[in-house]
Design a protein around this motif. Structure first.
Motif, PDB file in Angstrom:
ATOM      1  N   THR A 251      42.731  30.571  38.827  1.00 61.43           N
ATOM      2  CA  THR A 251      41.602  31.125  39.563  1.00 61.43           C
ATOM      3  C   THR A 251      40.707  31.952  38.651  1.00 61.43           C
ATOM      4  OG1 THR A 251      42.788  31.173  41.685  1.00 61.43           O
ATOM      5  CG2 THR A 251      40.934  32.679  41.450  1.00 61.43           C
ATOM      6  N   LEU A 252      41.313  32.806  37.824  1.00 57.03           N
ATOM      7  CA  LEU A 252      40.517  33.642  36.921  1.00 57.03           C
ATOM      8  C   LEU A 252      39.690  32.792  35.969  1.00 57.03           C
ATOM      9  CD1 LEU A 252      39.674  36.335  35.680  1.00 57.03           C
ATOM     10  CD2 LEU A 252      41.709  36.209  34.221  1.00 57.03           C
ATOM     11  N   LEU A 253      40.314  31.810  35.333  1.00 58.28           N
ATOM     12  CA  LEU A 253      39.593  30.993  34.353  1.00 58.28           C
ATOM     13  C   LEU A 253      38.508  30.157  35.026  1.00 58.28           C
ATOM     14  CD1 LEU A 253      42.510  29.898  31.990  1.00 58.28           C
ATOM     15  CD2 LEU A 253      40.861  31.764  31.697  1.00 58.28           C
ATOM     16  N   ASP A 254      38.768  29.691  36.242  1.00 57.55           N
ATOM     17  CA  ASP A 254      37.741  28.944  36.977  1.00 57.55           C
ATOM     18  C   ASP A 254      36.539  29.841  37.292  1.00 57.55           C
ATOM     19  OD1 ASP A 254      39.258  26.659  36.940  1.00 57.55           O
ATOM     20  OD2 ASP A 254      39.955  26.819  39.012  1.00 57.55           O
ATOM     21  N   LEU A 255      36.813  31.083  37.722  1.00 55.83           N
ATOM     22  CA  LEU A 255      35.729  32.024  38.015  1.00 55.83           C
ATOM     23  C   LEU A 255      34.904  32.309  36.769  1.00 55.83           C
ATOM     24  CD1 LEU A 255      37.622  34.631  40.261  1.00 55.83           C
ATOM     25  CD2 LEU A 255      35.929  32.967  41.038  1.00 55.83           C
ATOM     26  N   ILE A 256      35.573  32.552  35.658  1.00 57.76           N
ATOM     27  CA  ILE A 256      34.895  32.863  34.397  1.00 57.76           C
ATOM     28  C   ILE A 256      34.034  31.689  33.949  1.00 57.76           C
ATOM     29  CG2 ILE A 256      35.268  33.289  31.935  1.00 57.76           C
ATOM     30  CD1 ILE A 256      35.736  35.721  33.711  1.00 57.76           C
ATOM     31  N   ASN A 257      34.595  30.495  33.996  1.00 54.63           N
ATOM     32  CA  ASN A 257      33.865  29.306  33.555  1.00 54.63           C
ATOM     33  C   ASN A 257      32.640  29.054  34.427  1.00 54.63           C
ATOM     34  OD1 ASN A 257      33.706  26.773  31.908  1.00 54.63           O
ATOM     35  ND2 ASN A 257      34.039  25.822  33.912  1.00 54.63           N
TER      36      ASN A 257
ATOM     37  N   ASN B  55      42.348  31.923  47.263  1.00 57.40           N
ATOM     38  CA  ASN B  55      41.185  32.172  48.119  1.00 57.40           C
ATOM     39  C   ASN B  55      39.919  32.470  47.337  1.00 57.40           C
ATOM     40  OD1 ASN B  55      41.607  31.747  50.828  1.00 57.40           O
ATOM     41  ND2 ASN B  55      41.247  33.865  51.424  1.00 57.40           N
ATOM     42  N   GLY B  56      39.855  31.968  46.096  1.00 53.51           N
ATOM     43  CA  GLY B  56      38.654  32.208  45.292  1.00 53.51           C
ATOM     44  C   GLY B  56      38.546  33.614  44.756  1.00 53.51           C
ATOM     45  N   MET B  57      39.685  34.339  44.708  1.00 54.97           N
ATOM     46  CA  MET B  57      39.684  35.719  44.204  1.00 54.97           C
ATOM     47  C   MET B  57      40.830  35.919  43.227  1.00 54.97           C
ATOM     48  SD  MET B  57      38.772  38.022  47.564  1.00 54.97           S
ATOM     49  CE  MET B  57      39.972  37.248  48.650  1.00 54.97           C
ATOM     50  N   PHE B  58      40.532  36.617  42.139  1.00 55.55           N
ATOM     51  CA  PHE B  58      41.573  37.041  41.198  1.00 55.55           C
ATOM     52  C   PHE B  58      41.784  38.530  41.399  1.00 55.55           C
ATOM     53  CE2 PHE B  58      42.884  38.870  37.117  1.00 55.55           C
ATOM     54  CZ  PHE B  58      44.034  38.116  36.876  1.00 55.55           C
ATOM     55  N   TYR B  59      43.028  38.905  41.648  1.00 55.02           N
ATOM     56  CA  TYR B  59      43.350  40.296  41.976  1.00 55.02           C
ATOM     57  C   TYR B  59      43.865  41.038  40.753  1.00 55.02           C
ATOM     58  CZ  TYR B  59      43.470  38.261  46.691  1.00 55.02           C
ATOM     59  OH  TYR B  59      43.170  37.591  47.848  1.00 55.02           O
TER      60      TYR B  59
ATOM     61  N   ILE C 117      41.797  45.759  42.976  1.00 58.21           N
ATOM     62  CA  ILE C 117      40.578  45.412  42.250  1.00 58.21           C
ATOM     63  C   ILE C 117      40.311  43.916  42.451  1.00 58.21           C
ATOM     64  CG2 ILE C 117      39.417  45.395  40.010  1.00 58.21           C
ATOM     65  CD1 ILE C 117      40.174  48.207  41.004  1.00 58.21           C
ATOM     66  N   LEU C 118      39.052  43.562  42.760  1.00 58.26           N
ATOM     67  CA  LEU C 118      38.714  42.179  43.066  1.00 58.26           C
ATOM     68  C   LEU C 118      37.773  41.568  42.035  1.00 58.26           C
ATOM     69  CD1 LEU C 118      37.935  42.375  46.909  1.00 58.26           C
ATOM     70  CD2 LEU C 118      40.117  41.820  45.818  1.00 58.26           C
ATOM     71  N   ASN C 119      37.998  40.272  41.783  1.00 58.71           N
ATOM     72  CA  ASN C 119      37.068  39.425  41.036  1.00 58.71           C
ATOM     73  C   ASN C 119      36.906  38.169  41.880  1.00 58.71           C
ATOM     74  OD1 ASN C 119      37.077  40.919  38.242  1.00 58.71           O
ATOM     75  ND2 ASN C 119      39.218  40.738  38.855  1.00 58.71           N
ATOM     76  N   THR C 120      35.682  37.863  42.314  1.00 68.33           N
ATOM     77  CA  THR C 120      35.533  36.893  43.395  1.00 68.33           C
ATOM     78  C   THR C 120      34.483  35.821  43.127  1.00 68.33           C
ATOM     79  OG1 THR C 120      33.745  37.936  44.658  1.00 68.33           O
ATOM     80  CG2 THR C 120      35.950  38.868  44.935  1.00 68.33           C
TER      81      THR C 120
ATOM     82  N   TRP D 289      32.965  41.621  40.071  1.00 71.54           N
ATOM     83  CA  TRP D 289      33.754  41.621  38.838  1.00 71.54           C
ATOM     84  C   TRP D 289      34.351  42.995  38.595  1.00 71.54           C
ATOM     85  CZ3 TRP D 289      34.487  36.845  37.454  1.00 71.54           C
ATOM     86  CH2 TRP D 289      33.507  35.890  37.739  1.00 71.54           C
ATOM     87  N   GLY D 290      35.674  43.055  38.468  1.00 70.83           N
ATOM     88  CA  GLY D 290      36.355  44.331  38.268  1.00 70.83           C
ATOM     89  C   GLY D 290      36.030  45.303  39.381  1.00 70.83           C
ATOM     90  N   TYR D 291      35.898  44.797  40.607  1.00 69.52           N
ATOM     91  CA  TYR D 291      35.328  45.570  41.715  1.00 69.52           C
ATOM     92  C   TYR D 291      36.409  46.350  42.462  1.00 69.52           C
ATOM     93  CZ  TYR D 291      32.309  46.666  45.685  1.00 69.52           C
ATOM     94  OH  TYR D 291      31.571  47.316  46.643  1.00 69.52           O
TER      95      TYR D 291
END
Length: 501
Positions: A31-37, A294-298, A328-331, A336-338
């Protein structure tokens, strides 16, 4: 037919969820790498070197922890209608929320994030259907009380309350069952809306009711006052299920069941404008399944390190059961880092399950004790069980400068059923708090604090307080804890403590 098809669909969804539940760490890493890309060519992605990020360790080097103010420069550009700021393109909606430090906040909802808000609510019901075999509630009327679905528009972007936005996505197969009417949902004044909901639903066969616990109580009390019925089950004979969110349901459970006239199944959820984070996937336990697909990296920061200059940041791989963390959420809506402001406590890592333990800004720590919501809720629950009492609402504030004696914690409690011995109840509540929080125990034992003071509040007093500050109804609720006397002083100013038992 709806109930029959729901059982088949529930089996499919639960089996599908089991796949990511069995592979939680790899699911989150992907999920994290998909969000970043996906976001590497946005303004935020370029500013924070997303093209160089290949792992979570890389991510922590380039992206700091932010709150709304920390991301405001990006939010402001996004609200102005610019594209590719936090997420590719423009958000399709902005969820409007109120913040204590940032004023009105606008949280982006994207075409990628919206389906997760909708599907998570649906999947919570399907997990219930799969476990219990009960889908009959789909054949009756269901309340999903929401904010006004009337949306404003600015700079080509539509915005409104999250619940009002979600109202536009109610599945067609539920439209005929759904209540209240569109017209009633559009009523802005909360008390007028509740009155209209009561009028519409009294003659109906209600089978599912959804709302935050304080609203459920207000709604049920109005229903009984208007109908003259003894309890809700005599009015809605087929009521089977409630869905709640926003606050821990447990302190309200006894009161709600009393109003209904029997125990009723309940699904607790953890939705936020920023993302749908967790829901209760079994009636056997009240903790919540953390939604890792769910499209979020915690990320998680130990609560006792949060205010340090360089706190520890970890992913689910390193969390510990029983420990409190700032979430902390990344969505996939571009956060980002929220820092959401919530604290969670893990109850399990197989699967990953949580309880919401409080708000990082809502605590009582006038003497370094850092009491959080989970602790006061647990202490009160155990005391209520022992004394067969029940409460509608409560909040806790410190009294640092009493006129006489040592400082203390003051508990403002609106009882529904009073304990026979209020002094003994207060003694037990204090003892339970000492078991919940070792720092509080040390302060009492060391004669820094005296035992808590119990201040009963008039029936309806919490509603009166919320009305006085213009926050009655909706998703508004009184904080469980305060680190000052602002709420406490208002209770006294409004004479809400002039109690007649």
């Amino acid at each position: 037919m709806k109930a029959f098809l729901a059982k088949i669909y529930a089996n499919y969804i639960v089996n599908k969820d089991q796949k990511w539940m069995n592979n939680p760490i790899s699911t989150q890493e992907k999920t994290l790498l998909d969000l970043i890309n996906y976001a590497k060519n946005t303004k935020f992605g370029k500013d924070h070197h997303f093209d160089k990020i290949k792992s979570y360790d890389d991510f922590k080097k380039y992206v700091s922890i932010n709150d709304y103010e920390g991301l405001r420069v990006y939010f402001d550009e996004m609200v102005a209608g610019k594209s590719d700021i936090l997420w590719p393109g423009k958000p399709i909606y902005l969820a409007k929320t109120s913040g204590t430090t940032s004023g009105t906040k606008y949280i982006p909802l994207t075409k990628e994030s919206i389906p997760y808000h909708i599907n998570s609510a649906k999947n919570a019901l399907l997990h219930y259907v799969k476990e219990t075999g009960n889908a009959n509630f789909l054949n009756g009327k269901m309340i999903f009380l929401q904010g006004s679905p009337i949306l404003e528009e600015k700079n080509g972007l539509k915005f409104g309350r999250l619940s009002g936005i979600v109202a536009h996505y109610v599945p067609k197969y539920l439209q005929t069952n759904r209540m209240p009417s569109w017209e009633t949902n559009c009523i802005e004044e909360w008390e007028d809306k509740v009155d209209a909901v009561v009028k519409e639903t009294i003659p109906e066969n209600m089978t599912l009711i959804s709302g935050i616990p304080p609203w459920l109580i207000m709604y049920f009390e109005r229903l009984l006052a208007v109908s003259g019925k003894e309890n809700i089950q005599t009015l809605f004979k087929d009521l089977q299920l409630m869905v709640t969110g926003g606050v821990n349901y447990e302190p309200y459970r006894e009161k709600v069941n009393q109003l209904i006239g029997r125990n009723i199944d309940c699904i607790q959820t953890y939705p936020a404008s920023e993302g749908f984070i967790a829901y209760q996937n079994t009636q056997k336990n009240e903790d919540l399944l953390l939604l890792l697909n769910n499209g979020m990296f915690y990320e998680f920061i130990p609560i006792d390190e949060f205010h340090q200059e360089n706190p520890t940041r970890i992913s689910i791989k390193d969390v510990e059961v029983g420990k409190d963390y700032v979430l902390i959420l990344n969505t996939n809506s571009g956060l980002w880092g929220y820092n959401l402001g919530d604290t969670v406590r893990f109850t399990s890592t197989a699967p990953y399950k949580i309880v919401v333990s409080g708000r990082i800004k809502h605590f009582t720590s006038a003497f370094g004790e850092h009491v959080i919501a989970h602790e006061v809720e647990q202490a009160l629950q155990k005391t209520l069980e022992k004394y067969s009492a029940s409460v509608n609402e409560f909040t806790v504030a410190p009294q640092v400068n009493p006129k006489t004696g040592l400082p203390y914690h003051e508990w403002f409690v609106e009882f529904e059923n009073y304990p026979e011995n209020m002094d003994a109840f207060g003694e037990e509540l204090d003892a339970q708090m000492r078991l919940q929080n070792v720092y509080y125990d040390d302060l009492i034992g060391g004669n820094i604090l005296r035992k808590l003071v119990l201040t009963p509040i008039n029936k309806g007093g919490f509603q009166d307080y919320m009305k006085s500050i213009g926050k009655l109804g909706g998703q508004n609720k009184v904080p469980r804890l305060a680190n000052d006397r602002s709420i406490a002083d208002e209770f006294y100013r409004l004479n809400l403590t002039n109690i007649t038992q």
